[in-house]
Design a protein around this motif. Structure first.
Motif: not given
Lengths: 144, 138
Positions: A46-54, B132-136
């Motif tokens: 669940r990529p978020r900006t600024g949170d993936t590099a580390w 996927i299930s938690s997004r739904k």
């Protein structure tokens, strides 16, 4: 209960535990983050900006660890006896379970218990108990 | 800088897991097998890790920001619900079946064990199913 003294490795296991504790300490004191592997990996889905590099750097470090270790010392033998279909089932359960349960052995078992979190205590007791029962069933009920 | 710290932490963590014996599924299962010839080693891994981490978390809790000036992101959730327990039970069953949990699985994968590749692929699929299930739901 019989203890398998021949396989018991108190010193290396304790030393390994201290290293794991050191790693978790560094991450929280320097970066303010919890060293929970399932959380670090899951967060990448669940990529978020600024949170993936580390997160990526952490995982890269883990993947390079065997190389570094082998350079310093001999990697201990490892043995996987589980069949492929069972490994698939195990992987799925670990993946789904750690995300629904918000953590694994590192996030709940080490960091959570070290923080004195009641949630982590419940989670740790749950997965330890489930692990003990599963091995009892596979080794002594079905496989015995 | 925080990326570099995370990289070093991953290296130390991985080496700790190897030294501790956690990357050997047979050893993990021997620890979980209370009725067989029991190998208590992994209790010392957890004890050692907690002893060090407890001091660090006590210090971390008293600070609003990390030493690098980043926000201290400690979990705030307190509710103990069915999701927490059932998820953890599912994880425990998978852990008992394969003798692998997420960290050691990644390290075993990097050591070139093809069994670990199967396990990690399934684990990522499991995490994706949760995603996927938690997004739904939300």
């Amino acid at each position: 209960m019989t203890i398998d003294w021949a396989s018991f490795t108190p010193w290396t296991s304790l030393a390994g535990g201290l290293l794991i504790g050191l790693a978790a300490s560094l991450l929280v004191l320097m970066n303010g983050r919890i060293a929970g592997i399932s959380g670090v990996v899951g967060g990448l889905l669940r990529p978020r900006t600024g949170d993936t590099a580390w997160r990526a750097a952490f995982i890269l470090g883990m993947l390079l660890a065997p190389g570094l270790y082998a350079w310093i010392w001999r990697i201990p033998q490892s043995e996987i006896t589980t069949s492929t279909p069972l490994l698939v089932a195990a992987g799925l359960l670990v993946g789904i379970g750690t995300r629904f349960g918000s953590g694994c052995t590192s996030g709940h078992g080490v960091c959570g218990l070290a923080r004195g979190s009641a949630r982590s205590l419940v989670a740790t007791l749950s997965f330890m108990l489930a692990g003990f029962i599963t091995v009892f069933v596979t080794r002594h009920v079905i496989g015995g | 800088m925080q990326t570099l710290v995370a990289f070093a932490v991953g290296l130390i963590f991985g080496c700790g897991l190897i030294l501790a014996g956690m990357t050997n599924p047979a050893k993990v299962i021997a620890f979980l097998d209370l009725a067989g010839p029991w190998d208590p080693s992994l209790a010392l891994v957890m004890g050692g890790a907690m002893a060090v981490a407890s001091a660090a978390f006590a210090l971390a809790r008293s600070r609003a920001r990390s030493l690098l000036g980043l926000p201290m992101q400690l979990p705030t959730l307190k509710t103990i619900d069915r999701k927490l327990v059932l998820g953890s039970v599912a994880f425990g069953i998978g852990w008992g079946l394969g003798g692998l949990c997420p960290g050691p699985a990644l390290v075993a994968l990097a050591s070139g064990r093809h069994e670990a590749l199967v396990f990690v692929a399934a684990m990522l699929a499991g995490m994706a199913i949760h995603e996927i299930s938690s997004r739904k739901i939300s």
